[in-house]
Design a protein around this motif. Structure first.
Motif, mmCIF file in Angstrom:
data_model
loop_
_atom_site.group_PDB
_atom_site.id
_atom_site.type_symbol
_atom_site.label_atom_id
_atom_site.label_comp_id
_atom_site.label_asym_id
_atom_site.label_seq_id
_atom_site.Cartn_x
_atom_site.Cartn_y
_atom_site.Cartn_z
ATOM 1 N N ALA A 176 47.163 -12.609 17.175
ATOM 2 C CA ALA A 176 45.832 -13.108 16.804
ATOM 3 C C ALA A 176 44.734 -12.443 17.637
ATOM 4 C CB ALA A 176 45.781 -14.624 16.989
ATOM 5 N N SER A 218 37.948 -0.503 13.241
ATOM 6 C CA SER A 218 39.019 -0.375 12.261
ATOM 7 C C SER A 218 40.342 -0.698 12.941
ATOM 8 C CB SER A 218 39.063 1.049 11.710
ATOM 9 O OG SER A 218 39.473 1.959 12.737
ATOM 10 N N VAL A 219 41.405 -0.824 12.144
ATOM 11 C CA VAL A 219 42.722 -1.099 12.721
ATOM 12 C C VAL A 219 43.126 0.028 13.670
ATOM 13 C CG1 VAL A 219 45.187 -1.326 12.210
ATOM 14 C CG2 VAL A 219 43.516 -2.576 10.843
ATOM 15 N N LYS A 244 39.222 -6.899 17.009
ATOM 16 C CA LYS A 244 38.821 -6.013 15.907
ATOM 17 C C LYS A 244 37.557 -6.515 15.212
ATOM 18 C CE LYS A 244 40.255 -4.462 11.319
ATOM 19 N NZ LYS A 244 39.043 -5.057 10.704
ATOM 20 N N GLU A 245 37.541 -7.801 14.875
ATOM 21 C CA GLU A 245 36.412 -8.344 14.115
ATOM 22 C C GLU A 245 35.153 -8.456 14.969
ATOM 23 O OE1 GLU A 245 36.396 -8.743 10.870
ATOM 24 O OE2 GLU A 245 38.450 -7.971 10.910
ATOM 25 N N VAL A 279 49.384 -5.859 15.142
ATOM 26 C CA VAL A 279 48.887 -6.632 13.999
ATOM 27 C C VAL A 279 49.469 -8.042 13.894
ATOM 28 C CG1 VAL A 279 48.301 -4.606 12.636
ATOM 29 C CG2 VAL A 279 50.620 -5.546 12.495
ATOM 30 N N THR A 306 41.215 -0.135 16.911
ATOM 31 C CA THR A 306 41.675 -1.258 17.743
ATOM 32 C C THR A 306 42.966 -0.897 18.463
ATOM 33 O OG1 THR A 306 40.736 -2.730 16.067
ATOM 34 C CG2 THR A 306 42.105 -3.750 17.752
ATOM 35 N N PHE A 360 44.563 -9.403 18.597
ATOM 36 C CA PHE A 360 44.279 -8.088 18.006
ATOM 37 C C PHE A 360 43.156 -8.201 16.978
ATOM 38 C CE2 PHE A 360 44.867 -4.921 14.698
ATOM 39 C CZ PHE A 360 45.134 -3.751 15.388
ATOM 40 N N TRP A 361 43.273 -9.190 16.093
ATOM 41 C CA TRP A 361 42.280 -9.348 15.026
ATOM 42 C C TRP A 361 40.975 -9.909 15.566
ATOM 43 C CZ3 TRP A 361 43.543 -6.695 10.998
ATOM 44 C CH2 TRP A 361 44.889 -6.483 10.721
#
Length: 465
Positions: free
Chosen positions: A423, A435-436, A429-430, A420, A439, A425-426
């Motif tokens: 950057a 979901s977290v 994910k997006e 988390v 991911t 990772f997100w």
């Protein structure tokens, strides 16, 4: 390098800027890294500012005069940017040319037209690896996401079966293969041979990307069986172009700097005579600066002009390619400043002295240090530049091959378990609508597999080379 020559180098080296003992230096390192981690993760400070402040804190805790700590930091920043800044800029220009001209789309469409069914994950890893050579990781993701979503939707594939191989190809290139910023900084820090590092990096990268990409994607698709997000696909660059470059010309342009640098390494091994004219020629054309510059100049014609770009459009492409790298250059430069502060404070020598009594191999130590910094900061680049500064003295008595493997060990460690605070990772994910937890089970685990497999292969190569 002989023990005598190492002692002579140590005698000629400038005196540390502090007289602190090993215990105080160890505490200074921990405090400096803790400050960097806290500023990046808790206070969301830009990595450039965090590295700058952390370097000064490290110098202060180590007992160095503030003016000397500042000089060490600025010297390291300047030398790092001088060493790799131009290469990063040239790589960014080449990547932008590849994207805007439709050359990247041409590679994608040509390979996908010849792949189907079971071959599709392998086609995706091939596409990502080729395109990922000149592109930064984030740019590569943005470029490949439309392709991943399109292939998954049209072929009714699990998103992970297509997405994981693409992400693996990009990530392996980012962590192990020059001219990406991380490997370049590590090469500069430990004074490794770029051609040898590139050649060994390819040897390590191929099995790593196969295991973490097409093979792991089978498992990931069972764990997280999700379709491609039902949303509008981003427009591709070539959709607005009347024509685009040919596949052969595009591929040749992308691979040109790699071929030139590998040719230099091969000539160095075969000829091994600095006075030989052939070796001198290849020393020039195979240097990363000339190799990348040649690719950019060739790309103006094979990519830009082939897509119908005017001179003004080419100039705009160059400017747009350079703009996003300001932050990367500053982070890399500040990482070099942090590295120099470590060295000038005597931390590198301290690690060299202490590690002599350990049974842990130097390559494994480098990997573990990079892993620790990666987990703490979330940045592969910060992990690479910091770890390279810490273990640089270990390369003093290493062979050319083992120095290159040291760079790859650092690069492998810097990719370990993205979570988390990263950057990337997100971003994954997006884009993939996960979901977290999903991911972590896919992207984070894939990064860990890359790190462990590449690290293991580096250690294996060190035993046979």
């Amino acid at each position: 390098m002989t023990r005598l020559s190492v002692e002579m180098l140590a005698a000629d080296a400038p005196a540390p800027i502090t007289s602190a003992g090993h215990a105080q230096l160890g505490i200074a390192v921990l405090v400096g890294i803790a400050v960097i981690v806290l500023l990046i993760t808790k206070f969301k400070l830009h990595a450039f500012l965090a590295l700058t402040i952390g370097s000064l804190v490290l110098g202060a805790v180590a007992g160095a005069p503030l003016d000397k700590a500042i000089t060490s930091f600025t010297t390291g920043l300047g030398s790092t940017v001088a060493g790799v800044g131009v290469l990063i800029a040239l790589g960014a220009i080449l990547g932008k040319l590849l994207a805007d001209s439709g050359g990247a789309d041409q590679i994608v469409d040509t390979i996908l037209a010849r792949a189907s069914g079971r071959a599709m994950p392998w086609a995706m890893v091939l596409i990502a690896s080729v395109i990922g050579l000149p592109l930064f990781f984030e740019v590569g993701i943005v470029l490949l996401i439309p392709v991943v979503l399109m292939v998954a939707k049209r072929g009714n594939y699990s998103l992970m079966r297509i997405g994981i191989p693409a992400l693996a190809g990009l990530s392996v290139m980012h962590g192990l293969i020059p001219p990406h910023p991380g490997p370049l900084v590590a090469i500069d820090a430990v004074k490794a041979n770029l051609g040898v590092t590139l050649a060994l990096g390819i040897v390590v990268a191929i099995p790593t990307v196969i295991i973490a990409g097409p093979l792991f994607s089978k498992v990931a698709a069972r764990w997280v069986d999700v379709p491609a997000p039902d949303r509008m696909l981003p427009q591709r660059a070539s959709d607005e172009l009347e024509r685009r470059p040919g596949f052969g010309a595009t591929l040749a342009t992308v691979l040109l700097p790699v071929v030139l640098m590998l040719a230099k390494a091969l000539v160095d091994i075969v000829v091994d005579d600095p006075a030989d004219r052939t070796q001198r020629v290849f020393d020039v054309v195979g240097s990363p600066l000339i190799a990348l510059l040649a690719a950019v100049l060739v790309g103006f014609f094979t990519l830009g002009r082939a897509a119908g770009f005017t001179r003004d459009r080419l100039q705009q492409t160059v400017e747009k390619g350079l703009m996003p790298i300001a932050g990367i250059l500053l982070i890399v430069g500040a990482g070099g400043g942090f590295k120099q502060t470590l060295i000038d404070s005597g931390v590198g020598q301290m690690i060299l002295d202490v590690s002599k009594d350990w049974s842990i191999p130097a390559l494994l130590l480098a990997w573990l240090i990079a892993v620790a910094i990666r987990l703490a900061t979330g940045s592969a680049t910060v992990a690479t530049v910091s770890a390279a500064g810490l273990v640089a003295p270990l390369a003093a008595d290493m062979s050319t091959t083992h120095t290159a493997l040291l760079v790859l060990a650092i690069g492998a460690g810097s990719l370990f378990f993205s979570h988390v605070n990263d950057a990337g990772f997100w971003l994954v994910k997006e884009y993939f609508g996960l979901s977290v937890g999903q991911t972590v089970k896919t992207w984070s685990l894939m990064e860990t597999i890359i790190s462990v497999v590449a690290g293991g292969l580096v250690l294996l190569l060190s035993l046979v080379l």
